[in-house]
Design an enzyme around this catalytic site. Structure first.
Site, PDB file in Angstrom:
ATOM      1  N   LYS A   1       0.921  -1.055   0.004  1.00 29.88           N
ATOM      2  CA  LYS A   1       0.107   0.035   0.196  1.00 29.88           C
ATOM      3  C   LYS A   1       0.793   1.234  -0.034  1.00 29.88           C
ATOM      4  CE  LYS A   1      -2.962   0.615   3.673  1.00 29.88           C
ATOM      5  NZ  LYS A   1      -2.636   2.053   4.207  1.00 29.88           N
TER       6      LYS A   1
ATOM      7  N   ARG B   1       2.838   6.172  -3.168  1.00 27.37           N
ATOM      8  CA  ARG B   1       4.045   6.787  -3.404  1.00 27.37           C
ATOM      9  C   ARG B   1       4.239   6.800  -5.257  1.00 27.37           C
ATOM     10  NH1 ARG B   1       4.446   5.964   1.754  1.00 27.37           N
ATOM     11  NH2 ARG B   1       5.373   7.033   3.010  1.00 27.37           N
TER      12      ARG B   1
ATOM     13  N   GLY C   1      -4.939   7.978   5.656  1.00 28.93           N
ATOM     14  CA  GLY C   1      -4.079   9.204   6.140  1.00 28.93           C
ATOM     15  C   GLY C   1      -2.804   9.232   5.043  1.00 28.93           C
TER      16      GLY C   1
ATOM     17  N   ARG D   1      -8.824  12.138  12.684  1.00 23.27           N
ATOM     18  CA  ARG D   1      -7.197  11.814  12.907  1.00 23.27           C
ATOM     19  C   ARG D   1      -6.402  13.062  13.009  1.00 23.27           C
ATOM     20  NH1 ARG D   1      -5.264   6.787   9.264  1.00 23.27           N
ATOM     21  NH2 ARG D   1      -3.708   7.058  10.919  1.00 23.27           N
TER      22      ARG D   1
ATOM     23  N   SER E   1       7.289   8.882  12.039  1.00 19.87           N
ATOM     24  CA  SER E   1       6.320   8.861  11.111  1.00 19.87           C
ATOM     25  C   SER E   1       6.487   9.223   9.832  1.00 19.87           C
ATOM     26  CB  SER E   1       5.325  10.036  11.672  1.00 19.87           C
ATOM     27  OG  SER E   1       4.361  10.166  10.485  1.00 19.87           O
TER      28      SER E   1
ATOM     29  N   ASP F   1       1.952  -1.011  11.832  1.00 25.89           N
ATOM     30  CA  ASP F   1       0.695  -1.434  11.318  1.00 25.89           C
ATOM     31  C   ASP F   1       0.377  -3.092  11.659  1.00 25.89           C
ATOM     32  OD1 ASP F   1       0.090   1.152  10.138  1.00 25.89           O
ATOM     33  OD2 ASP F   1       1.053   0.482   8.234  1.00 25.89           O
TER      34      ASP F   1
ATOM     35  N   LYS G   1      -4.485   5.651  14.830  1.00 23.52           N
ATOM     36  CA  LYS G   1      -4.508   5.087  13.504  1.00 23.52           C
ATOM     37  C   LYS G   1      -6.032   4.997  13.064  1.00 23.52           C
ATOM     38  CE  LYS G   1      -0.324   4.236  13.161  1.00 23.52           C
ATOM     39  NZ  LYS G   1       0.321   4.934  12.088  1.00 23.52           N
TER      40      LYS G   1
ATOM     41  N   ARG H   1      -6.252   1.588  18.288  1.00 22.27           N
ATOM     42  CA  ARG H   1      -6.063   0.074  17.872  1.00 22.27           C
ATOM     43  C   ARG H   1      -5.584  -0.560  19.387  1.00 22.27           C
ATOM     44  NH1 ARG H   1      -3.189   0.250  11.950  1.00 22.27           N
ATOM     45  NH2 ARG H   1      -5.205   0.383  10.891  1.00 22.27           N
TER      46      ARG H   1
ATOM     47  N   ARG I   1      -7.480  -3.600   9.632  1.00 17.22           N
ATOM     48  CA  ARG I   1      -6.808  -4.131  10.478  1.00 17.22           C
ATOM     49  C   ARG I   1      -7.265  -4.885  11.488  1.00 17.22           C
ATOM     50  NH1 ARG I   1      -2.575  -3.875   7.022  1.00 17.22           N
ATOM     51  NH2 ARG I   1      -2.139  -1.848   6.171  1.00 17.22           N
TER      52      ARG I   1
HETATM   53  C1  S3P Z   1       2.522   4.946   6.268  1.00 12.64           C
HETATM   54  C2  S3P Z   1       2.968   5.323   7.404  1.00 12.64           C
HETATM   55  C3  S3P Z   1       2.512   4.819   8.883  1.00 12.64           C
HETATM   56  C4  S3P Z   1       1.749   3.727   8.614  1.00 12.64           C
HETATM   57  C5  S3P Z   1       0.568   3.918   7.769  1.00 12.64           C
HETATM   58  C6  S3P Z   1       1.408   4.077   6.230  1.00 12.64           C
HETATM   59  C7  S3P Z   1       2.939   5.541   4.873  1.00 12.64           C
HETATM   60  O1  S3P Z   1       1.814   6.001   9.379  1.00 12.64           O
HETATM   61  O2  S3P Z   1       0.986   3.265   9.953  1.00 12.64           O
HETATM   62  O3  S3P Z   1      -0.437   2.762   7.610  1.00 12.64           O
HETATM   63  O4  S3P Z   1       2.508   4.987   4.040  1.00 12.64           O
HETATM   64  O5  S3P Z   1       3.925   6.241   4.974  1.00 12.64           O
HETATM   65  P1  S3P Z   1       2.693   7.176  10.408  1.00 12.64           P
HETATM   66  O6  S3P Z   1       3.426   7.682   9.321  1.00 12.64           O
HETATM   67  O7  S3P Z   1       1.573   7.721  10.812  1.00 12.64           O
HETATM   68  O8  S3P Z   1       3.124   6.075  11.510  1.00 12.64           O
END
Ligand code: S3P
Length: 434
Positions: free
Chosen positions: A25, A30, A98, A126, A171, A319, A346, A350, A392
């Protein structure tokens, strides 16, 4: 909006077979984003067609990007360069994603036009201050709900200057948002993080030609370097493979081969955790795909024992804690998860969600402010649990059901489409009813 479906999963006898999980994902998001910002054509193979990535695809179409759909998991994107995006004529809906919202805020903050980002009922709860504040520190003009901390928020793009940002959290979404803003402006932007978060942006931006340097504790990007379109092969998502790794371990007499799974060290914490718990997971056929390490994973039923999990292992498996807590419930002894406060923000909280669902089934599980403690080894009874609309949680409960005493009904399961279309079919394929 999902239709709230429910599913009943029965205990299984032994799981066998070869599994190919859908594309990663994070990498799929990206690939769509960077290809759109590059000059020329990019071909993306192995793309995840989950709802989250479809939100990203729709967002870039609304910014004027031309996409040719070649096959279910294959696209050609005609990039328009750093200056080619167009002002969207409507609000950009990021759905449940997100990653879409946070990475796009970095991209759009540097674009000379107006845009508004929103999302579904979960995403609108969020925290977005974590990207809005540092972007505002670069000069971005962003105005959002709840004192600039939540979506919807409006971006009056342009006029940015570089920054040096010390992120208080590990993050990848925050790090990537700032790198994507910094990449579009003159000068060097540096992001420091307390532990290394997933580095897919860094790896992929480099292959598109960005000027990016990673160092211990952070990464810097020097902007205004044009990206060039390139081909991306997306490996299988280790976060999706995680469900079948745990299933293969906790269901007696199982042996599963998961093919073509991304094992980037910033994501492979789940393998380390399960191996530390005594799980038999073997990596074979290790290779590289578009700058990302990939392997086949052979998992066999094992007697698991509890462990302590914290520190830099947390972002490497961020995750996977819903399914880790399932493994812990079936392990002997105590598992402690700490330093994982991020789990509270999240798709749902969770920590609270897993304590409620596993607790309902009879597991000995207690929340902590920054994690949870699970005393494993108690048989899980069947029952009816909620997914809280979180993909999840829904999939983790399905895995818990495979080794429980009687069947488990999971409410609100359509959310699995977010990251894992085909999950329920795969589960049926490898299970045999007890
Ligand atoms: C992600 C980063 C993580 C992850 C999310 C996907 C990403 O989040 O939990 O499912 O693709 O950059 P955080 O950057 O908030 O840790």
């Amino acid at each position: 909006m999902h239709k709230a479906e429910s599913r009943t999963v029965s205990p299984a006898k032994g799981l066998h077979g070869e599994i190919v999980v859908p594309g990663d994902k994070s990498i799929s998001h990206r690939a769509i984003m960077f290809a759109s910002l590059a000059q020329g054509e990019s071909r993306i193979r192995g793309l995840l067609r989950g709802e989250d990535c479809l939100s990203t695809l729709a967002a870039f179409k609304s910014l004027g990007i031309d996409v040719v759909e070649k096959a279910d998991d294959e696209l050609i994107i005609h990039g328009r360069g750093l200056e080619g995006l167009q002002e969207p004529t409507d609000v950009v809906d990021c759905g449940n994603s997100g990653t879409t919202m946070r990475l796009m805020s970095g991209i759009l903050a540097a674009q000379p036009f107006f845009s508004v980002l929103t999302g579904d009922q979960y995403l609108r709860k969020r925290p977005m201050g974590r990207v809005i504040n540092p972007l505002a520190g670069m000069g971005a003009k962003i105005l959002g709900r709840d004192d600039n901390t939540k979506a919807p928020f409006a971006i009056d793009g342009g006029g940015l200057h570089p920054t040096e940002y010390h992120s208080p959290i590990a993050s990848a979404q925050v790090k990537s948002a700032l790198l994507l803003a910094g990449m579009q402006i003159e000068g060097t932007t540096t992001v420091y993080e307390p532990h290394l978060s997933r580095d897919h942006s860094e790896r992929m931006l480099r292959s598109f030609g960005a000027d990016l340097e990673s160092f211990s504790g952070g990464v810097r990007v020097t902007g205004r370097v044009n990206l060039q379109g390139c081909d991306v092969e997306v490996p299988g998502d280790i976060s999706s493979a995680a469900y079948f790794l745990v299933a293969g371990l906790i269901v007696p007499d199982s042996e599963l081969l998961l093919k073509n799974v991304g094992v980037n060290p910033t994501r492979s914490g789940i393998i380390d955790i399960l191996q530390q718990m005594g799980g038999s997971i073997e990596l074979t056929n290790q290779r590289e795909l578009s700058g990302e390490p990939v392997a086949d994973l052979l998992v066999k039923s094992s007697h698991l024992h509890g462990i302590d999990i914290g520190g830099s292992l947390i972002p490497r498996a961020i995750d996977e804690f819903p399914v880790v807590s399932v493994a812990a419930a079936y392990a002997t002894g105590v598992t402690t998860i700490r330093d994982a406060k991020e789990l509270r923000v999240k798709e749902t909280d969770r920590i609270a969600a897993m304590c409620e669902t596993l607790g309902t089934l009879g597991a000995d599980i207690e929340p902590r402010e920054d994690g949870m403690q699970i005393v494993g080894g108690k048989a899980l009874s069947g029952g009816r649990v909620n997914s809280f609309g979180d993909h999840r949680i829904a999939m983790s409960m399905a895995i818990a059901a495979l080794a429980s005493v009687t069947e488990i009904e999971i409410k609100d399961t359509a959310c699995t489409e977010t990251s894992f279309p085909g999950f329920w079919n795969l589960l049926t394929l490898i299970s045999k009813d007890a």
